[in-house]
Design a protein around this motif. Structure first.
Motif, mmCIF file in Angstrom:
data_model
loop_
_atom_site.group_PDB
_atom_site.id
_atom_site.type_symbol
_atom_site.label_atom_id
_atom_site.label_comp_id
_atom_site.label_asym_id
_atom_site.label_seq_id
_atom_site.Cartn_x
_atom_site.Cartn_y
_atom_site.Cartn_z
ATOM 1 N N ASP A 1 -0.429 43.453 38.375
ATOM 2 C CA ASP A 1 -1.088 42.131 38.504
ATOM 3 C C ASP A 1 -0.954 41.499 39.834
ATOM 4 O O ASP A 1 -1.894 41.141 40.520
ATOM 5 C CB ASP A 1 -0.460 41.164 37.449
ATOM 6 N N TYR A 2 0.426 41.962 40.385
ATOM 7 C CA TYR A 2 0.571 41.332 41.754
ATOM 8 C C TYR A 2 -0.177 41.910 42.515
ATOM 9 O O TYR A 2 -0.805 41.379 43.771
ATOM 10 C CB TYR A 2 2.045 41.441 42.194
ATOM 11 N N GLU B 1 3.194 43.920 35.551
ATOM 12 C CA GLU B 1 3.439 42.655 36.161
ATOM 13 C C GLU B 1 3.330 43.251 37.807
ATOM 14 O O GLU B 1 2.673 42.385 38.549
ATOM 15 C CB GLU B 1 4.881 42.215 36.229
ATOM 16 N N LYS C 1 5.698 46.811 30.388
ATOM 17 C CA LYS C 1 5.526 45.316 30.494
ATOM 18 C C LYS C 1 5.664 45.017 32.028
ATOM 19 O O LYS C 1 4.719 44.183 32.770
ATOM 20 C CB LYS C 1 6.304 44.393 29.840
ATOM 21 N N ARG C 2 6.728 45.418 32.547
ATOM 22 C CA ARG C 2 7.001 45.205 33.981
ATOM 23 C C ARG C 2 6.146 45.936 34.916
ATOM 24 O O ARG C 2 5.781 45.227 35.862
ATOM 25 C CB ARG C 2 8.582 45.757 34.255
#
Length: 621
Positions: free
Chosen positions: A304-305, A301, A297-298
């Protein structure tokens, strides 16, 4: 390809090259002293054979001594080839090469050197000393025929007394800080190392180290820095060419901009380099630690960035392949049963972000393991690897580098070596080596100073890409201001720039995001605009038609007078610097002369320069 600043001199030198070669092979006086001269304006190497048959080399530039006569020679199991030698042959040639790299100070290179080969004999034993001189330095190596084993070298560097030194104590992973010395204490030091010798600088380095030999360290011994070898015995079977001992010399800009270490390395062993793509890497270790590496999950992220900011890569560090039940690292044939790496790779691919993976080198210590495990990574779609904890320059470990680099290339995997040696021309020979650690970098929580950072462009980073891992804005203990930290994206060169900030720290600094989104990691040209080792650096690097400038100081606040005369005509320069409330951006239209920029204590600035035209207010694209 346009020629660099010495192009006209170079052309003239090439036209008279055959004449120079003839002069160098003609008899000289005295009979036991010979010179090897670089193109006009470059250094001169003087080789001497004394009455006892012991060879030495000295280096001068513009009539000034840079290196005092320094001993040469090797000892093998068959013979002591440091004394009792006779010169039985000498020949000279010009060495001219054009080549390209995938990373470094500039992608396209032109190398011009004068080479003289001296054949020495002692009884039935032969030793060839090969000396090269270029406009930016001198180098030598030894060549031995047949089979045997080297037991040691007489090689040492007699640096003139009174020279200022910037040295780092030797350790296996090259991770000690550089310190400025007026009086160097007896100890072992790593290469590269830098000296200020009168009006010149002298960088001692090495090129073309591979599994045929063993790594060095410098031993401060009375008036010299003696080469000591990692292995006590270095066997060879089919002749031996040792690494080049490199002496880069000139003014500070000449030394800093030099690519001599790469120029001396063997050419590329990878025919198709189209899959090698340098770029910025979002690296989460310093931001979130091991827990982030174990969380799909992390990591999504971070992907995505990176996708939002068009950064091409995310690196997942140590912990991603830990067994979820035991917490122990486990790279086995069952790894695919529990890892989420393939899912992350697919997630990144859909968003234009490639995934790189940290690995422990010891899990890849045989050819069979590498074939299976690198093949699996390629099957998943991983773009590159970070191999860690290598910690040796023994011949056996250098042979591991040679074999691993072939296996990585076969699987189209770029590599970042950590806990490693330092680059010694490795990117020219193996262009998928994007960067190496070998530096007291941002991961260090203590003894990290701006004086060390201001020494790195002239020492460790001078010889090749360096994975310092900047941009850890969230770390309260870092010695830099925000603008100085941002400038490291230009001041430091790395084909893969592993940027260590947290997502929250980036988002809190929109001007940093704006600059980082534009700064590349490969360069068409590099110039040192201003600098003093351990004091400050102002570095300019060109990508296409834009220049990026990074500056950092150690110590007190000051006004930096930045030379901009290298920019022809009128230019817009956007400067990002420290302001009272955070990073601020200012636009200046300049034409020649200098640009004055105020920087705070331990501060700096980052800038982009583009050609000005009426109405232009930003260099952003």
């Amino acid at each position: 390809m346009p020629l660099s600043r010495f192009g006209r001199t170079l052309l003239n030198w090439l036209l008279v090259g055959p004449l120079i070669a003839g002069l160098l092979t003609a008899p000289t006086t005295p009979a036991d002293t010979w010179t090897v001269e670089a193109p006009a304006g470059g250094p001169v190497a003087t080789v001497h054979l004394d009455a006892q048959g012991s060879p030495s080399v000295a280096v001068s530039r513009g009539g000034a001594t840079v290196l005092n006569p320094s001993p040469l020679g090797v000892t093998t199991e068959q013979a002591d080839l440091t004394t009792g030698l006779s010169l039985t042959g000498r020949s000279s040639r010009a060495v001219v090469e054009k080549y390209s790299t995938t990373a470094g100070k500039r992608l396209h290179r032109l190398s011009v050197m004068k080479e003289t080969r001296f054949r020495f004999t002692r009884g039935d034993s032969e030793l060839d000393l090969v000396v090269r001189a270029a406009r930016d330095g001198v180098a030598y190596r030894y060549e031995l025929p047949g089979a045997g084993a080297v037991l040691g070298e007489a090689s040492a560097f007699a640096v003139p007394a009174g020279s200022t030194a910037w040295l780092a104590r030797h350790r296996a992973d090259y991770e000690n800080p550089f310190i400025q010395y007026a009086d160097v204490p007896p100890a072992e030091y790593q290469m590269p190392t830098l000296f200020g010798v009168g009006q010149n600088y002298l960088l001692l380095a090495e090129s073309a180290l591979n599994g045929a030999y063993t790594g060095p360290r410098l031993v401060r011994d009375q008036d010299t820095y003696r080469i000591a070898l990692w292995d006590a015995r270095v066997p060879y079977d089919h002749g031996l060419a040792t690494p080049w001992r490199v002496m880069v010399t000139g003014d500070l800009a000449t030394v800093t901009e030099s690519t001599l270490v790469d120029d001396l390395a063997p050419g590329s062993r990878v025919a198709d380099t189209s899959w090698i793509k340098p770029g910025k890497v979002l690296w989460s270790w310093l931001a979130d630690g091991r827990s982030a590496q174990q969380s799909l999950k992390r990591q999504k992220e971070f992907v995505d960035y990176a996708s939002q900011h068009r950064w091409p890569y995310v690196l997942v560090d140590a912990g991603w392949y830990d067994d979820p039940d035991t917490g122990e690292r486990a790279w086995t044939d069952r790894t695919p049963e529990f890892t989420w790496m393939p899912e992350l790779v697919e997630y990144g691919k859909a968003r234009g972000v490639g995934i790189m993976a940290w690995l422990r080198f010891s899990d890849f210590d045989t050819h069979d393991k590498r074939v299976q495990r690198f093949g699996l990574l390629r099957q998943w779609g991983v773009q590159g690897v970070k191999l860690d904890f290598i910690d040796s320059e023994a011949q056996e470990r250098l042979q591991w580098y040679d074999e691993t680099l072939r296996d990585l290339a076969d699987n189209h995997l770029m590599v970042n070596f950590h806990g490693s040696s330092v680059p010694k021309g490795i990117n020219r020979t193996w262009p998928h080596v994007m960067t190496m650690e070998g530096v007291h970098g941002a991961e260090k929580s203590s003894n990290l100073t701006t004086s060390h950072l201001a020494a790195l462009p002239y020492t460790r980073n001078q010889i090749g890409s360096m994975d310092y891992t900047p941009m850890a804005f969230q770390r309260a203990g870092r010695p830099t201001s925000d603008a100085h930290e941002l400038a490291l994206s230009v001041v430091f060169e790395s084909g893969l720039a592993n940027l260590a900030g947290s997502l929250e720290a980036y988002r809190a600094r929109p001007e940093a995001e704006r600059f980082l989104d534009q700064v590349p990691t490969v360069w068409d040209e590099t110039r040192l605009l201003s600098g003093r080792p351990a004091d400050h650096t102002v570095m300019a690097r060109r990508s296409g038609d834009r220049w990026f400038i990074g500056a950092g100081v150690s110590g007190a606040a000051r006004t930096l007078q930045v030379p901009v005369g290298f920019l022809p005509g009128r230019w817009l320069v956007e400067v990002t610097r420290d302001g009272a409330g955070g990073l601020v951006r200012e636009a200046h239209v300049v034409r020649g002369s200098t640009l004055a920029v105020e920087v705070g204590a331990e501060g700096g600035f980052a800038a982009i320069a583009c050609r000005w035209r009426p109405g232009l207010t930003t260099c952003a694209r």
